[in-house]
Design an enzyme around this catalytic site. Sequence first.
Site, PDB file in Angstrom:
ATOM      1  N   ASP A  40       0.878  -1.182   0.000  1.00 14.50           N
ATOM      2  CA  ASP A  40       0.000   0.000   0.000  1.00 14.50           C
ATOM      3  C   ASP A  40       0.906   1.220   0.000  1.00 14.50           C
ATOM      4  O   ASP A  40       2.130   1.112  -0.029  1.00 14.50           O
ATOM      5  CB  ASP A  40      -0.941  -0.011   1.209  1.00 14.50           C
ATOM      6  CG  ASP A  40      -2.287   0.628   0.892  1.00 14.50           C
ATOM      7  OD1 ASP A  40      -2.301   1.780   0.428  1.00 14.50           O
ATOM      8  OD2 ASP A  40      -3.322  -0.033   1.103  1.00 14.50           O
ATOM      9  N   HIS A  81      -3.400   3.081  -4.661  1.00 22.57           N
ATOM     10  CA  HIS A  81      -2.697   2.706  -3.426  1.00 22.57           C
ATOM     11  C   HIS A  81      -1.316   2.126  -3.757  1.00 22.57           C
ATOM     12  O   HIS A  81      -0.888   1.133  -3.178  1.00 22.57           O
ATOM     13  CB  HIS A  81      -3.520   1.694  -2.631  1.00 22.57           C
ATOM     14  CG  HIS A  81      -4.687   2.321  -1.916  1.00 22.57           C
ATOM     15  ND1 HIS A  81      -4.532   3.161  -0.845  1.00 22.57           N
ATOM     16  CD2 HIS A  81      -6.016   2.241  -2.156  1.00 22.57           C
ATOM     17  CE1 HIS A  81      -5.741   3.564  -0.429  1.00 22.57           C
ATOM     18  NE2 HIS A  81      -6.649   3.037  -1.212  1.00 22.57           N
ATOM     19  N   GLU A  98     -10.602   2.360  -4.468  1.00 18.67           N
ATOM     20  CA  GLU A  98     -10.317   3.790  -4.334  1.00 18.67           C
ATOM     21  C   GLU A  98      -9.348   4.304  -5.405  1.00 18.67           C
ATOM     22  O   GLU A  98      -8.400   5.031  -5.117  1.00 18.67           O
ATOM     23  CB  GLU A  98      -9.769   4.080  -2.925  1.00 18.67           C
ATOM     24  CG  GLU A  98     -10.780   3.750  -1.837  1.00 18.67           C
ATOM     25  CD  GLU A  98     -10.264   3.977  -0.437  1.00 18.67           C
ATOM     26  OE1 GLU A  98     -11.066   4.330   0.446  1.00 18.67           O
ATOM     27  OE2 GLU A  98      -9.046   3.792  -0.205  1.00 18.67           O
TER      28      GLU A  98
END
Length: 787
Positions: free
Chosen positions: A210, A285, A350
């Site tokens: 991440d 990410h 996301e």
Amino acid sequence: MRRYLILCFVMLIPGMFQAGNIPDSNLISIVPRPVTMKPAAGKFVITRFTPILVKGHGEEVTRIARFFADRIRFAGGPLLEVREITKADKNLPAVVFAVQDEHSSLPDEGYELKINPKQVLLIAKTGAGLFHGVQTLFQLLPSEISRHNLPMSFKEWELPALRITDYPRYPYRGMHLDVSRHFFPKEFIKRYIDLIAMYKMNTFHWHLTDDNGWRIEIKKYPKLMQIGAWHVDHEELPWKERPSQQPGEKVNYGGYYSQDEIREIVQYAADRYVTIIPEIEMPAHSVEVLAAYPQFSCTGGPFTVATGSYWPNIDILCAGNDSVFTFMEDVLTEVMALFPSKYIHVGGDEADKTNWKKCPKCQERIKTEGLKDEKELQSYFIRRIEKFIASKNRRMIGWDEILEGGLAPEATVMSWRGVEGGIAAARQGHDAIMTPGAYCYFDHYQADPASEPKAIGGFTTLKKVYSFEPAPGELTSTEANHILGAQGNVWTEYIPTPSQAEYMAVPRMIALSEVLWSPKNARNWHDFQHRMTGQYIRLKKMQVNYSTGSFKAEVSTKFDKKTNAVMVTLGSEQMDVPIRYTLDGNDIKSSSPEYAGPFEIKKNGVIKAGLFVDGQLKEKITEMPFLYHLAIGKPVKYLKEFSDRYPGAGNTALTDGLRGSIDHHDGLWQGFLGNDLDLIIDLGREMPVNSVQANFLQNQRSWIFLPVVVEYSLSSDGKKYHSFNEVSNNIPPKEEQVFIQPFNFQFMANSKARYIRVKAKNLGKCPSWHEGAGEPCWMFTDEIVVF
């Protein structure tokens, strides 16, 4: 001919129960609760003379036998001999692990356990089933079995006589751990796996990459470890206030697992029948990747590994650059060589499309591939990676955003933004794993934030986790078959240490294990509470830093039809902790009345309640307004059904006298998904009716909107209705504040009725400007007050 495994014990057990008596099943603390369990008379014991005999199935059964023997030895018990069985051992009191050719109706992970004064027999078709049965045996042994590395101090180990048939409800029972935000050592990862296995979960979802760090050695791309695994230490600052790395600052926080360590952990998990699913985040990410290899971005950088919150997260892997796909395929090739799991997790969540909209390469990709927009570009990215994973005989799994723009049918969806993603996936024919934030995010607070470690937010108690139902009622039986199970997630933005990770995960993961293993109709919160008292003793001996849970008082009501009385019940997640209360609005004190059982309430008031330990209030008081009105306890006939995902108190939710808070997860709200509200309240006899009011909730970020209009009408016979009146909503759906809006109406003087009909028109679908545009939206109501 099917094959199954047998674990057979011949033992005597003194001590725990009186000889000849049938033990009380309430004294047996097994979690998750077995499918069936029948206590019997008697007991027996393992002594230092009890051998463990192995027959058939070679190395696998021997390994499980040694696992069992080692656990007893390390807990201070005798060193038991493990050897193959012979004909001379036929009548020898012993522990026998065996494989026998015989038909069995048990599922692959199921087992059957039979214990009597002369024999213990554990039957399973697979090593996984046998191992799960061993975990049950450990929970039947005295709690001292949970100790470790002790000198021999216990010569005998007792077991109660009983019979158990057991198997899981869902095939996927998982726990997640994020090691990107905070890196945890190898030893803790193994301990985490031990806890997963102890409660018959079978999957560890390892979030390895991440924005805050890359945690897995990839030999072909060494900068991922040299640069991507490290960032500047700003642990002294709040997560959301940590600045980016400045020029000249040295990185000093992070780490990664070598490939040898990964292999060691994978084997450790496999020995405990836990599959590890690795997650390699893409296309978003991934700023830690871009810090090491900026050429894979849309902008060229430069980038630094995030020290804390990285939002808005606009930096993303370039979907128009073929070298990005070469890189990802190289990485995944090394990952798949380390992890034999069927699934490979690619994240996919996301993904901000800002840079894709500006990137000439990405726009060219959209044009040449005939894509409609950037959402379809994400679908292109995911499908291309999915095709590569499938070429290696693996299956791709990702967060529910991978549904955007279409998805290959072989892919599996992990639904985290509520259960809507799982529903959509199942209806499209995809397998889905449920992990909605409201029930399965264990980085949320689990008790009063004032007395808890800092968390990311939310409020997810042990009881709330236990109430979770993975299969939404909106699905048909065929669609529901696509729900493989569920998973608890531990994101570590606010969890810097292994000890705190344990605190956030345990005991909520234990509640989830029962949700996923035990039959739905066998689950009972109070029974689970009782069994957990035994588990807490074991966890303490294991030195697990578990949470003692919420000390918040809970208020519920029940209408007694015989006496026409409204009875109030107080409770909590705690057992045997005094609850004190007041009904007059005054604050509670250690001298306030102590709750001893349900009591009657006859008028409007404010119920205040709290738990006291050593004379001190443990958490903030619970303050619940109570409304005593004409419809209290009266039957409600629903002409249109509420959703089983937000049932409140079921058919009594709207006439129980209790009002919901702005938290729509508080258990008092009743939800209607894309459906209108239409119901009839029967007051029992005709009487004067002056007014009626219903509260509705607006929380558009959670897809909850006020009704378009609410209609009230009256009837004396339940057939002909009069006094039709509409109350319109004038508040725009775009209102971002979370609030409760009353819809009330005052009838004409001298109005009488026995029946009151309430209709509320749902907005139906999320508006075009909303993130859920076109999808069914929610309408929430709590209490219909009649005067």
